[in-house]
Design a protein around this motif. Structure first.
Motif, short mmCIF file in Angstrom:
data_model
loop_
_atom_site.label_atom_id
_atom_site.label_comp_id
_atom_site.label_asym_id
_atom_site.label_seq_id
_atom_site.Cartn_x
_atom_site.Cartn_y
_atom_site.Cartn_z
N GLN A 411 -40.22 -30.36 -12.10
CA GLN A 411 -40.07 -28.91 -12.00
C GLN A 411 -40.31 -28.41 -10.58
O GLN A 411 -39.67 -27.46 -10.13
N LEU A 414 -37.18 -28.29 -8.39
CA LEU A 414 -36.09 -27.37 -8.73
C LEU A 414 -36.19 -26.09 -7.92
O LEU A 414 -37.30 -25.59 -7.69
N PRO A 415 -35.07 -25.51 -7.48
CA PRO A 415 -33.70 -26.00 -7.68
C PRO A 415 -33.42 -27.29 -6.90
O PRO A 415 -33.95 -27.47 -5.80
N TYR A 416 -32.60 -28.14 -7.51
CA TYR A 416 -32.34 -29.48 -6.97
C TYR A 416 -30.84 -29.69 -6.80
O TYR A 416 -30.06 -29.49 -7.73
N GLU A 417 -30.43 -30.10 -5.61
CA GLU A 417 -29.03 -30.40 -5.32
C GLU A 417 -28.79 -31.86 -5.65
O GLU A 417 -29.44 -32.74 -5.10
N GLU A 423 -26.17 -27.65 -8.19
CA GLU A 423 -27.58 -27.32 -7.99
C GLU A 423 -28.20 -27.00 -9.34
O GLU A 423 -27.84 -26.01 -9.98
N TYR A 424 -29.11 -27.85 -9.79
CA TYR A 424 -29.83 -27.60 -11.05
C TYR A 424 -30.85 -26.49 -10.79
O TYR A 424 -31.68 -26.60 -9.88
N ASP A 425 -30.80 -25.43 -11.59
CA ASP A 425 -31.63 -24.27 -11.27
C ASP A 425 -33.00 -24.30 -11.94
O ASP A 425 -33.99 -23.87 -11.36
N CYS A 426 -33.09 -24.79 -13.17
CA CYS A 426 -34.38 -24.75 -13.85
C CYS A 426 -34.41 -25.76 -14.98
O CYS A 426 -33.37 -26.27 -15.41
N ARG A 624 -21.45 -18.87 -12.07
CA ARG A 624 -22.64 -19.71 -11.91
C ARG A 624 -22.76 -20.71 -13.06
O ARG A 624 -22.46 -20.41 -14.21
N SER A 722 -32.83 -19.46 -18.35
CA SER A 722 -31.95 -19.57 -17.18
C SER A 722 -32.01 -18.28 -16.38
O SER A 722 -31.97 -17.18 -16.96
N THR A 724 -29.67 -17.13 -14.70
CA THR A 724 -28.30 -16.68 -14.47
C THR A 724 -27.89 -15.51 -15.35
O THR A 724 -26.85 -14.91 -15.11
#
Length: 778
Positions: A411, A414-417, A423-426, A624, A722, A724
């Motif tokens: 965790q 995150l965010p992880y490219e 890009e994983y946001d959560c 997104r 999320s 988003t």
């Protein structure tokens, strides 16, 4: 009515569907209807030298016989598939040599060649279905059989027969994603490399309701009404109008209830424009309904990915790099690159892999087209990565859980490219696995294994993590109107094919407007009302629907306050809305939202912008990505004498962001697991390599999981909202499918580890298990 989100309401639509009041495409009828039978190629690849109609035309009851030459003479057009319809954040695959991607034109009736067994080459229209079928038998077609190719690896070879003469190769896309130079350098120095070369079998959707098309042409206004079940009527109308060469306003498409989809019913099938064309040509309503074998031969299929992948690790088991060749089989026509695209961009799933390089190819073959099917592209690559991890743990003598924990994205990261453009946001990937391990009693497995062994059975346990990418068409629209008669009508551009939209969308509207759940009516699947929308696919419906519904509700409340202020003679800023009531703050003056709706409809003294009806409209373009994620753990028992695999325990943990209706989510998970079980253990659209004939075109040969094949599922929902969207929704419909083939195979290989068996390809049938055991014993 606040508080309806997160509650397990029973489905509104079930009363109608379970009492025979559903309205499916096959239910559409007219007293003057004519019937069509499609004539399909018996060859996987053949020139069409001649079609002689005379005997068929003279058969009793025949109205017309139509061919590819007739289609061309009528001036009709190709089907405008948008194969590379990805948009950011999805990647778009392009040829590494800079050449254009080859996408052959797809005409509903070919005039030159048939390119797969079951392709429509002509059709007969007659007074009855039986007469049309009899006449179809009399149609004289001269074929010149050609060499065919069905296997994915073989189709990619330069020496394979060409599906399309305009090219010099069946490979129409040859792309690179990632960092090849850096990856290759890491592999040269890696402490350990594990490799998996495999083919993931082709499967098909097998909807409960076979496809059916019913069309009526009105010569007075030159318009068409077409009934055809799908996941999105707006797209169907647009593409159908293009083929027919008419304006979209002249075409009405009705999906009604749809008996199964999961993606394979979303494209414009050739039968839809053919029946629409026929109804105008013969001056009668025309209907076609496919039988089960037709559907096996001609429905879009899925999966069919060939992969050669390697994972590099250091001495402690840390992942260093991943490289892979992924070849997706498109079939004879190019309908979609999405399964290949999504598989590439999410290939490292929930793991921290510093460097990644994927060579992605798409090939044509003499098979039906493939198309995005539940969790498109993800189960294939999840299978590859999770198998590689288990193989690495075995070879490096590491614990399977420990190696995953060591390489899991945390965790804090995150965010992880992910090195492939996403890009994983959560999420809480580690937390999901911890819950699954505890629920499955992982530490107590040894006792259960020993008990199975006493009974002559081999017991294995497997784990798989997953992440599910939800993007899809970025456009969505809703129109919501509050009616004076105490109901709310919601028109939305998605399409229900069994997911329970009438229930879950009603819950969202009920929550946002604070009105009774029962007052909400959902309208979808008919272009008379639905003017724009992306349809249902890629786990997008709830997320996109929630966004537009929230915006439309805001507009309704704002308009209601304006009307209330005028009627109750107060400042608009003094009007508040709560629980269906507009109230003047600090007074006892109030009006219900339905009284406001009545005023909007009836009063003549209101300004034009707030008179007529109390409604709100919202249309968005939202690009997104959203990522559902989770963990599955499975235990299997194997009879070593027969190879029979029994699923004994099945645990699924899914992070859905925000659970609108846990009951529906559990149902989606159960169905998703069942589809994953089918892919893992039994389903395969097998083709004869010599002649391209499908070996499994009936339920005698194409096996589906039954209730007796499945255990009691233990499902748990986690919620990491999320960022988003306002409600925090993530996809909750595909998580059951994505990890299932991997987790089941991991469990099977674990059970067979005593024989030294390292891997089994999909589907893992009793015969393949028995054969592996015999080979190991010998």
């Amino acid at each position: 009515m606040a508080g309806v989100l997160g509650r397990s309401f029973l489905r509104k639509e079930d009363q109608r569907l379970l009492t025979g009041h559903g309205k499916f495409s096959g239910d559409a009828h007219h007293k003057d209807v004519a019937h069509a039978i499609m004539v399909r190629s018996p060859y996987a690849h053949a020139k069409i030298s001649k079609i002689e109609k005379s005997c068929a035309l003279s058969s009793p009851g025949v109205i017309d016989v139509l061919t590819g030459l007739d289609f061309e003479e009528a001036g009709l057009k190709r089907i405008p598939h948008v194969a590379n319809h990805s948009s950011p954040p999805d990647i778009i695959l392009t040829n590494k040599n800079g050449e254009d991607v080859f996408e052959p034109d797809h005409y509903p009736l070919p005039k030159d060649k048939a390119r797969y067994v079951g392709e429509v080459v002509a059709f007969v229209v007659a007074e009855s279905r039986g007469e049309a079928r009899d006449a179809a038998e009399l149609l004289e077609i001269e074929y010149e059989p050609l060499e065919a190719v069905t296997d994915t690896w073989e189709a990619a070879q330069s020496s394979s027969p060409l599906v399309w003469d305009q090219t010099n190769s069946n490979v129409c896309v040859d792309a690179e994603v990632g960092e090849p130079d850096d990856v290759n350098k890491i592999f040269e120095k890696a402490f350990h490399v594990v490799r998996l070369k495999t083919s993931l079998a082709r499967i098909t959707g097998v909807p409960m309701e076979p496809r059916s098309v019913f069309a009526i042409y009105n010569p007075k206004n030159e318009s068409y009404i077409v009934y055809a079940g799908s996941g999105g009527v707006v797209r169907q109308r647009r593409e159908l109008a293009f083929v027919l060469g008419v304006e979209q306003e002249n075409v009405r498409v009705i999906a009604g209830d749809v008996g199964g989809n999961f993606g394979t019913r979303n494209p414009l099938y050739v039968e839809i424009p053919l029946i629409a064309w026929a109804t105008k040509k013969v001056g009668r309503p025309v209907k076609w309904t496919g039988d089960r074998t037709e559907i096996f031969l001609s429905d879009c299929q899925a999966r069919d990915l060939a992969v050669d992948a390697e994972l590099a690790l250091d001495q402690e088991g840390n992942f260093l790099a991943l490289r892979s060749l992924n070849i997706g089989n498109l079939g004879a026509h190019t309908l979609s690159f999405i399964p290949v695209t999504k598989g590439v961009e999410i290939m490292n799933i929930t793991y921290r892999i510093p460097k990644v390089w994927v060579r992605a190819q798409a090939v044509h073959s003499n098979t039906p087209p493939t198309y995005p099917y539940r969790s498109a592209g993800r189960p294939e690559v999840h299978f590859v990565i999770e198998r590689l991890i288990d193989m690495a743990a075995e070879e490096m003598e590491m614990d399977r859980i420990e190696i995953r924990q060591k390489n899991m994205i945390t965790q804090k990261e995150l965010p992880y490219e992910n090195r492939l453009g996403l890009e994983y946001d959560c999420g809480n990937f580690m937390g999901n696995m911890d819950i699954a391990l505890e629920t499955a009693d992982w530490v107590g497995f040894a006792d259960r294994q020993a008990s199975s062994l006493e009974n002559g059975r081999l017991r294995g346990i497997g784990v798989s993590n997953y992440i599910d990418l939800s993007t899809g068409v970025p456009l969505e629209r809703t129109e919501i109107e509050v009616k004076p008669e105490k109901k709310v009508e919601v028109i939305i551009g998605t399409g229900d094919s069994g997911q329970g939209h009438e229930t879950s969308f009603s819950q969202i509207v009920s929550e946002e407007l604070e009105l009774p759940f029962e007052a909400i009516e959902i309208i979808q699947g008919d272009t008379k009302w639905v003017k724009m929308g992306g349809g249902t696919h890629s786990g997008r419906s709830m997320r996109m629907g929630a966004i537009v519904i929230a915006q439309a509700v805001d507009e309704i409340v704002e308009k209601g306050k304006k009307i209330g202020a005028l009627i109750m003679e107060a400042a608009e800023t003094d009007i508040e809305y709560s629980e269906g009531i507009f109230k003047v703050v600090g007074t006892d003056r109030s009006l219900t939202i339905f009284e406001i709706a009545a005023a909007a409809a009836q009063r003549e003294d209101l300004p034009e912008e707030i008179s007529g009806s109390l409604n709100g409209k919202a249309q968005i373009e939202f690009r997104r990505a959203v990522f559902g994620n989770g963990t599955q753990i499975v235990e299997v028992e194997i009879d070593p004498e027969t190879g029979t695999v029994s699923l004994e325990r099945y645990i699924a943990v899914d992070d859905v962001g925000k659970a609108i209706n846990p009951l529906l989510i559990d149902g989606q998970t159960h169905g998703g697991i069942a589809q994953g079980v089918g892919q893992a253990l039994m389903e395969s659209c097998s083709y004869d390599p010599e002649n391209g004939q499908m070996r499994a075109a009936t339920f005698m040969d194409y096996t589906l999981p039954r209730a007796s094949d499945l255990p009691y599922f233990v499902t748990k929902i986690t919620e990491v909202p999320s960022p988003t969207n306002r409600l925090g929704i993530k996809p909750g419909s595909e998580g059951g499918t994505a990890p299932a083939p991997a987790v089941i195979t991991n469990a099977i290989v674990n059970a067979l580890s005593g024989f030294g068996i390292k891997h089994l390809d999909l589907p893992v049938t009793p015969f393949s298990v028995w054969q592996a055991i015999q080979q190991a014993r010998n």
